[in-house]
Write an enzyme that holds these catalytic residues in place. Sequence first.
Site, PDB file in Angstrom:
ATOM      1  N   THR A  25     -10.325  -6.624   8.177  1.00 38.44           N
ATOM      2  CA  THR A  25      -9.788  -7.877   7.653  1.00 38.44           C
ATOM      3  C   THR A  25      -9.037  -8.603   8.763  1.00 38.44           C
ATOM      4  O   THR A  25      -8.519  -7.960   9.675  1.00 38.44           O
ATOM      5  CB  THR A  25      -8.840  -7.514   6.486  1.00 38.44           C
ATOM      6  OG1 THR A  25      -9.642  -7.123   5.386  1.00 38.44           O
ATOM      7  CG2 THR A  25      -7.922  -8.644   6.079  1.00 38.44           C
ATOM      8  N   ARG A  56     -13.625  -7.714  -8.028  1.00 37.99           N
ATOM      9  CA  ARG A  56     -12.355  -7.129  -7.552  1.00 37.99           C
ATOM     10  C   ARG A  56     -11.689  -8.068  -6.527  1.00 37.99           C
ATOM     11  O   ARG A  56     -12.318  -8.556  -5.617  1.00 37.99           O
ATOM     12  CB  ARG A  56     -12.626  -5.771  -6.907  1.00 37.99           C
ATOM     13  CG  ARG A  56     -11.389  -5.085  -6.317  1.00 37.99           C
ATOM     14  CD  ARG A  56     -11.270  -5.331  -4.837  1.00 37.99           C
ATOM     15  NE  ARG A  56     -10.187  -4.560  -4.226  1.00 37.99           N
ATOM     16  CZ  ARG A  56      -9.750  -4.743  -2.980  1.00 37.99           C
ATOM     17  NH1 ARG A  56     -10.299  -5.662  -2.220  1.00 37.99           N
ATOM     18  NH2 ARG A  56      -8.773  -4.015  -2.486  1.00 37.99           N
ATOM     19  N   ASP A  71      -5.423  -7.744  -1.918  1.00 33.67           N
ATOM     20  CA  ASP A  71      -4.126  -8.367  -1.615  1.00 33.67           C
ATOM     21  C   ASP A  71      -4.243  -9.626  -0.765  1.00 33.67           C
ATOM     22  O   ASP A  71      -3.343 -10.474  -0.790  1.00 33.67           O
ATOM     23  CB  ASP A  71      -3.237  -7.362  -0.865  1.00 33.67           C
ATOM     24  CG  ASP A  71      -3.875  -6.938   0.456  1.00 33.67           C
ATOM     25  OD1 ASP A  71      -5.057  -6.532   0.445  1.00 33.67           O
ATOM     26  OD2 ASP A  71      -3.210  -7.025   1.502  1.00 33.67           O
ATOM     27  N   THR A 121      -3.057  -5.947   6.248  1.00 33.13           N
ATOM     28  CA  THR A 121      -4.398  -5.374   6.132  1.00 33.13           C
ATOM     29  C   THR A 121      -4.285  -3.929   5.700  1.00 33.13           C
ATOM     30  O   THR A 121      -3.366  -3.219   6.119  1.00 33.13           O
ATOM     31  CB  THR A 121      -5.178  -5.473   7.458  1.00 33.13           C
ATOM     32  OG1 THR A 121      -6.459  -4.844   7.269  1.00 33.13           O
ATOM     33  CG2 THR A 121      -4.462  -4.803   8.615  1.00 33.13           C
ATOM     34  N   GLY A 141      -5.819  -2.733  -0.387  1.00 27.23           N
ATOM     35  CA  GLY A 141      -5.232  -3.863  -1.102  1.00 27.23           C
ATOM     36  C   GLY A 141      -4.470  -3.544  -2.362  1.00 27.23           C
ATOM     37  O   GLY A 141      -3.436  -4.164  -2.646  1.00 27.23           O
TER      38      GLY A 141
HETATM   39  N1  ASP Z   1      -6.620  -5.601   2.303  1.00 30.73           N
HETATM   40  C1  ASP Z   1      -8.042  -5.838   2.142  1.00 30.73           C
HETATM   41  C2  ASP Z   1      -8.388  -5.671   0.682  1.00 30.73           C
HETATM   42  O1  ASP Z   1      -7.906  -4.756   0.072  1.00 30.73           O
HETATM   43  C3  ASP Z   1      -8.882  -4.916   2.961  1.00 30.73           C
HETATM   44  C4  ASP Z   1      -8.505  -4.785   4.410  1.00 30.73           C
HETATM   45  O2  ASP Z   1      -7.429  -5.166   4.808  1.00 30.73           O
HETATM   46  O3  ASP Z   1      -9.329  -4.309   5.188  1.00 30.73           O
HETATM   47  O4  ASP Z   1      -9.190  -6.422   0.189  1.00 30.73           O
END
Ligand code: ASP
Length: 351
Positions: A217, A245, A248, A268, A271
Amino acid sequence: MLIPSISMAADEAAVPHVVLGIHGGVGVTKKEMNPELEKNLRAGLEHALKEGYARLQKPGATSLDAVETAIRILEDDPLFNAGKGAVFTHDGRNELDASIMEGRTKKAGAVAGVTVVKNPILAARAVMEKTKHVMLIGHGAEIFARDAGLEIVDPKYFWTEQRWKQLQDDLKEEREAAAKKQNSVEKPDPKNKKVDAKGEKSGADVRTGRPGYEWSTVGAVAIDAAGNLAGGTSTGGMSNKQYGRIGDSPIIGAGTYADNNTCAVSCTGHGEYFIRWTVARDIAALMEYKGLSVQQAADEVLRHKLKAAGGEGAAIALDGKGNFAMSRNTEGCYRGYATSDGKFTVLLFEK
Ligand code: ASP
């Protein structure tokens, strides 16, 4: 496979005089890294830093402009899990989330579950600037983005081989785990699941840690000449996520936050934990109510609270004086920063 956590012993120090900080997720383990991937990741992060910094140098440019630019560059890079390189849902679609926030006004914008918007971060900013709302989702967000003049693409644009393969691997692993569970009369192996303080499963098992591109992310934080902060985050979410879904990243206070009185934050990681622990806002709140420094606040949330709960991830945060903090409870965090003298630094696993 779980990504090993780092030792909690020493806190990292904030970097002073930073005007733009970015991240490209917590990424893979050192073991899974290879020289070509490392080279490409560093080049991708540096490109985003350079473009974001250049935008910030333009007369009248704001921190929002720098955040938007850096994130847009990373969204267009298939290496990162945002925009072009987004991961797939369980049913083989790409559903993208993004958010942005301005520290001076505390205005914010977000989109979630969009499938045809080329650059979700631009849509998030448009929501902030052109509507009276904070978040638009799904089809409504897509119609809004189209009407706002943003680039709309065929969903096929987001198809990349590495992400498709990642999904197939995840599905295979899921099928094998289900078959094993069905055939087994034994109790589940406690080593395979973390259990948090309330006795809940951490879900850390959803991280397959597959070589290459997982958990990447993207996000950015910036401060402009007027001293205004901004933060933003963009993602495809988690590979093999259930359709619909939302993580965060598009949630203000969880994945993104900005307040001139404290800091700008982009997160990141897993989430669901970042939502439940309101990570981005918690970092700002520790500065606001407890007077912690930006690094102390980030460490308290990432390395202590979240770590204890079993939530894996990292955050970058920038305070109103240009102190840049990164805190993680994972082995790596792809990141970089530009200082006011125009120097760029890119780091993956290093302190
Ligand atoms: N935080 C992101 C999510 O849960 C995923 C990530 O940070 O890689 O959608």
